[in-house]
Design an enzyme around this catalytic site. Structure first.
Site, PDB file in Angstrom:
ATOM      1  N   ASP A 140     -32.482  20.212  19.015  1.00  0.00           N
ATOM      2  CA  ASP A 140     -32.046  18.824  18.931  1.00  0.00           C
ATOM      3  C   ASP A 140     -30.621  18.750  18.388  1.00  0.00           C
ATOM      4  O   ASP A 140     -30.096  19.716  17.830  1.00  0.00           O
ATOM      5  CB  ASP A 140     -32.966  18.025  18.005  1.00  0.00           C
ATOM      6  CG  ASP A 140     -34.363  17.866  18.568  1.00  0.00           C
ATOM      7  OD1 ASP A 140     -34.483  17.693  19.790  1.00  0.00           O
ATOM      8  OD2 ASP A 140     -35.331  17.927  17.778  1.00  0.00           O
ATOM      9  N   ASP A 142     -29.006  16.971  15.511  1.00  0.00           N
ATOM     10  CA  ASP A 142     -29.359  16.247  14.288  1.00  0.00           C
ATOM     11  C   ASP A 142     -28.138  15.485  13.781  1.00  0.00           C
ATOM     12  O   ASP A 142     -27.122  16.089  13.423  1.00  0.00           O
ATOM     13  CB  ASP A 142     -29.844  17.223  13.223  1.00  0.00           C
ATOM     14  CG  ASP A 142     -31.155  17.891  13.613  1.00  0.00           C
ATOM     15  OD1 ASP A 142     -32.095  17.151  13.967  1.00  0.00           O
ATOM     16  OD2 ASP A 142     -31.236  19.124  13.576  1.00  0.00           O
TER      17      ASP A 142
END
Length: 221
Positions: A140, A142
């Site tokens: 991901d 972040d």
């Protein structure tokens, strides 16, 4: 008190003291971090932490199974060499993987146009800071978003929701006093209306709170 996810560089004596106090399995890694002048990251304060100490941590690149080792440790305030904010998104753009690059540049451009500052943490930040391989196909992005007003909060959340269809955007919105909520929870709560509770991470605890109370801290800023 610096915020969670802040980057913390220790003095040479600080690294040595931290290594001596850490479990034996961690000492070689802490020595390597010291030799490369890599930072640690400020994590949530544990209840039994002495007042003169910080709770820090570092993450290792994923192993062959994709597991990421995380090493928590403590250091004294007096052993801190310097502290910096997490990396700014725009400064990280030159290091974006090709699969993210085009959409991420567009997202960063829209953030800039809207007067919204985003910072990064997690695997992508560790990869930039240490030049080790942290990112995988399932990683991901972040993000940390610290709005200064209700209007900025709503604009930022809308941008995150818009680009989440094109990018694996994750991360937190940081409200007053370092209260942090996953941006996806904020978005869902806004869609659901008043009265929705969200999981709030503070510098030392985790609790539930109404979304409306957090938004109110921006209105009173």
């Amino acid at each position: 008190m610096p915020a969670r996810h802040s980057l913390v560089w220790l003095s040479a004596d600080g690294w040595q003291r931290a290594a001596q106090a850490a479990p034996a399995d961690y000492r070689a890694v802490l020595a390597r971090w010291q030799s490369r002048d890599w930072p640690a990251v400020l994590r949530r304060r544990q209840p039994d932490t002495p007042e003169d100490q910080l709770c820090l941590g570092l993450a290792l690149p994923p192993d062959a199974n994709g597991d990421k080792g995380r090493i928590p440790f403590q250091a004294q305030f007096g052993d801190v060499g310097r502290i910096a904010d997490p990396l700014a998104l725009r400064a990280a753009l030159p290091h974006a993987p090709p699969a993210w690059s085009r959409a991420l540049h567009a997202f960063a451009g829209d953030c800039l146009h809207s007067g919204i500052a985003m910072r990064i943490y997690g695997s992508w930040a560790w990869q930039i800071l240490t030049q080790q391989n942290y990112l995988t196909r399932t990683s991901d992005i972040d993000l940390l978003f610290t709005p200064g007003s209700t209007e900025e909060f709503r604009r930022g959340i809308a941008l995150l929701a818009q680009y989440a269809a094109r990018l694996p955007l994750d991360g937190e919105v940081v409200f007053a006093d370092g209260q942090a909520v996953a941006w996806k929870e904020c978005w869902q709560a806004l869609q659901a209306g008043n009265g929705q509770q969200v999981l709030v991470k503070t510098r030392s605890a985790v609790r539930l709170a109404p979304m409306a109370d957090l938004v109110a801290t921006l209105e009173n800023a």
